[in-house]
Enzyme design. Structure first.
Site, short mmCIF file in Angstrom:
data_model
loop_
_atom_site.label_atom_id
_atom_site.label_comp_id
_atom_site.label_asym_id
_atom_site.label_seq_id
_atom_site.Cartn_x
_atom_site.Cartn_y
_atom_site.Cartn_z
CB THR A 60 -0.70 0.11 1.18
OG1 THR A 60 -1.86 -1.22 1.21
CG2 THR A 60 -1.87 1.30 1.30
CE LYS B 42 -5.20 -1.23 1.98
NZ LYS B 42 -5.63 -2.22 2.79
P1 NAD Z 1 5.55 -5.70 7.27
O1 NAD Z 1 6.47 -4.40 7.98
O2 NAD Z 1 5.35 -6.78 8.36
O3 NAD Z 1 6.79 -6.40 6.24
C1 NAD Z 1 7.50 -5.66 5.22
C2 NAD Z 1 8.37 -6.49 5.05
O4 NAD Z 1 9.35 -5.90 3.87
C3 NAD Z 1 9.55 -6.66 6.30
O5 NAD Z 1 9.73 -8.31 6.29
C4 NAD Z 1 10.87 -5.98 5.78
O6 NAD Z 1 12.02 -6.83 6.25
C5 NAD Z 1 10.67 -6.32 4.09
N1 NAD Z 1 11.67 -5.13 3.47
C6 NAD Z 1 11.76 -3.84 3.53
N2 NAD Z 1 12.58 -3.36 2.79
C7 NAD Z 1 12.93 -4.40 2.03
C8 NAD Z 1 13.99 -4.38 1.08
N3 NAD Z 1 14.52 -3.53 0.46
N4 NAD Z 1 14.12 -5.70 0.49
C9 NAD Z 1 13.58 -6.92 0.91
N5 NAD Z 1 12.63 -6.73 2.05
C10 NAD Z 1 12.16 -5.59 2.40
O7 NAD Z 1 4.49 -4.93 6.77
P2 NAD Z 1 3.17 -5.79 6.38
O8 NAD Z 1 2.05 -6.00 7.47
O9 NAD Z 1 3.64 -7.19 5.54
O10 NAD Z 1 2.51 -4.86 5.20
C11 NAD Z 1 2.89 -4.95 3.92
C12 NAD Z 1 2.19 -3.82 2.92
O11 NAD Z 1 0.71 -4.25 3.09
C13 NAD Z 1 2.04 -2.53 3.48
O12 NAD Z 1 2.26 -1.62 2.63
C14 NAD Z 1 0.93 -2.30 4.29
O13 NAD Z 1 0.34 -1.15 4.39
C15 NAD Z 1 0.08 -3.21 3.41
N6 NAD Z 1 -0.93 -3.92 3.93
C16 NAD Z 1 -0.84 -4.56 5.41
C17 NAD Z 1 -2.18 -4.95 5.89
C18 NAD Z 1 -1.75 -5.64 7.23
O14 NAD Z 1 -2.90 -6.14 8.07
N7 NAD Z 1 -0.70 -5.97 7.89
C19 NAD Z 1 -3.31 -5.29 5.55
C20 NAD Z 1 -3.42 -4.64 4.30
C21 NAD Z 1 -2.27 -4.14 3.43
#
Ligand code: NAD
Length: 294
Positions: A96, A171
Site C-alpha cells: 500500500t 485502497k
Molecule cells: P511488514 O513490515 O510486516 O513487512 C514488510 C517486509 O518488507 C519486512 O519483512 C521487511 O524486512 C521487508 N523489507 C523492507 N524493505 C525491504 C527491501 N528493500 N528488500 C527486501 N525486503 C524488505 O509489513 P506488512 O504488514 O506485511 O505490510 C506490507 C504492506 O501491506 C504495507 O504496505 C501495508 O500497508 C500493506 N497492508 C498490510 C495489512 C496488514 O494487516 N498488515 C493489510 C493490508 C495491507
C-alpha cells in the site's frame, strides 16, 4: 515459470507460502533472516538480494512497507528490480503506497518495456493466510489478465480499479472511509453508554437501522459486544493504529495533490495521530473507542 517474491513480512510471508503450496517455483528475498528461513523451509529458493531474486523471474511480486521502500526496490540504479528484471517480466506490487509513487514506478517500468500493476490488498493477515485477499488493481487490463493466475492463488476477489495508480487510490479511499466509520461508530456507542444504554442492545438496533456499517456489524469497537473482535481481547492483533495512520496520511496526501476536499479524512488522521502519540500505535485501530479525545 519462475516467480520472485520480495518482502516477507506479516502479509508477504503467508502470501508467498500460499504460492508455494500451489506448486509455484519461488525465489524469495527479505532483509530479515527469520521469514526468509521460513520460506526456504517451505520450499522457496533463498535469494541473496533483490538482483538475485529477480534475475530470470517471469513474474516479480513485492509486498513492502511504504512508498520509499517500493521506489528504492524498483528504481535503484544498480541493484533494483527494473535494472535486473528479464525482458517481458510482469511486475506486481501489492504494497500500500501513494498513488503518485505507484504511477512513477510503473512509468519507469514501461520505459524499459516491462508491464506493471499496482495491486494493493484488503483482508489483513487473516485474509493473507486464507488466500482470501481482495486485490484492487491499477494498470493495463492485459497485465491484470497475465497476473490473474498468481492473484487467484492469494485472494478471492480481484477488481480492476482503472489505470496505473487506481488500485492504490481505491485502497486509500476505502481505508479513509473505514477510519472515519470506526471513529463515528465509537462515538455513537459511547454516547449511548453515557446515556444508560447497553452497548450490545444499541449495536443490534443500529445494525438494523441506517447507521449500519462494517465497523459496527463485524468489528465492534466496544469490548464484550463481539467475542471475536479485537476489542474483546484488549485490542491485540487486527489492524494497527499506526497502519491506519499511514493509510490516512496517504489519503490526505492524495487529496492535497488533486485539491480534493477530505475534511473528515483529515480529522480522522489527527485522531489516529493522537492515539499513536499516546503510545497506542500497536493496538488495533478500534481502540479509538477506549481512548476518546477529551
Ligand atoms: P511488514 O513490515 O510486516 O513487512 C514488510 C517486509 O518488507 C519486512 O519483512 C521487511 O524486512 C521487508 N523489507 C523492507 N524493505 C525491504 C527491501 N528493500 N528488500 C527486501 N525486503 C524488505 O509489513 P506488512 O504488514 O506485511 O505490510 C506490507 C504492506 O501491506 C504495507 O504496505 C501495508 O500497508 C500493506 N497492508 C498490510 C495489512 C496488514 O494487516 N498488515 C493489510 C493490508 C495491507
Amino acid at each position: 515459470m519462475n516467480t520472485a517474491f520480495i518482502g516477507l513480512g506479516h502479509m508477504g510471508l503467508p502470501m508467498a507460502l500460499n504460492l508455494l503450496k500451489a506448486g509455484l517455483a519461488l525465489s524469495c528475498y527479505d532483509l530479515a533472516e527469520a521469514p526468509l528461513a521460513q520460506a526456504q523451509a517451505a520450499g522457496a529458493r533463498r535469494a541473496a538480494g533483490i538482483a538475485d531474486a529477480v534475475t530470470g523471474a517471469d513474474v516479480v511480486i513485492t509486498m513492502l512497507p511504504a512508498s520509499r521502500h517500493v521506489e528504492g526496490a524498483y528504481l535503484e540504479a544498480d541493484g533494483g528490480i527494473l535494472a535486473h528484471a528479464k525482458a517481458g517480466a510482469l511486475l506486481i506490487d501489492c504494497s500500500t503506497i501513494a498513488p503518485a509513487s505507484a504511477i512513477r514506478v510503473a512509468q519507469a517500468a514501461a520505459e524499459r518495456g516491462l508491464a506493471m500493476i499496482d495491486a494493493p490488498v484488503s483482508g489483513g493477515t487473516a485474509g493473507a493466510q486464507a488466500s482470501s485477499l481482495t486485490f484492487m488493481v491499477g494498470g493495463e487490463a492485459a497485465a491484470l489478465e497475465r497476473a490473474r493466475p498468481w492473484l487467484e492463488k492469494m485472494g478471492s476477489n480481484i477488481f480492476h480499479a482503472g489505470a496505473s495508480g487506481c488500485g492504490q487510490t481505491a485502497k486509500v479511499c476505502n481505508n479513509m472511509l473505514l477510519g472515519i466509520l470506526m471513529l463515528g461508530t465509537s462515538e455513537a456507542l459511547r454516547l449511548g453508554i453515557a446515556n444508560g444504554m447497553d452497548p450490545a442492545a444499541l449495536s443490534q438496533i443500529m445494525s438494523k437501522s441506517s447507521g449500519r456499517n462494517w465497523a459496527l456489524e463485524l468489528y465492534n469497537p466496544c469490548p464484550g459486544v463481539m467475542p471475536q473482535a479485537p476489542a474483546s481481547r484488549g485490542y491485540q492483533g487486527g489492524f494497527g493504529v499506526d497502519l491506519m495512520l499511514k493509510d490516512l496520511g496517504l489519503a490526505v496526501e492524495a487529496a492535497h495533490s488533486h485539491a480534493a476536499a477530505t475534511p473528515l479524512g483529515e480529522l480522522a488522521r489527527q485522531q489516529y495521530q493522537r492515539l499513536s502519540e499516546q503510545g497506542h500505535g500497536g493496538l488495533d485501530f478500534s481502540c479509538a473507542f477506549a481512548y476518546p479525545e477529551h
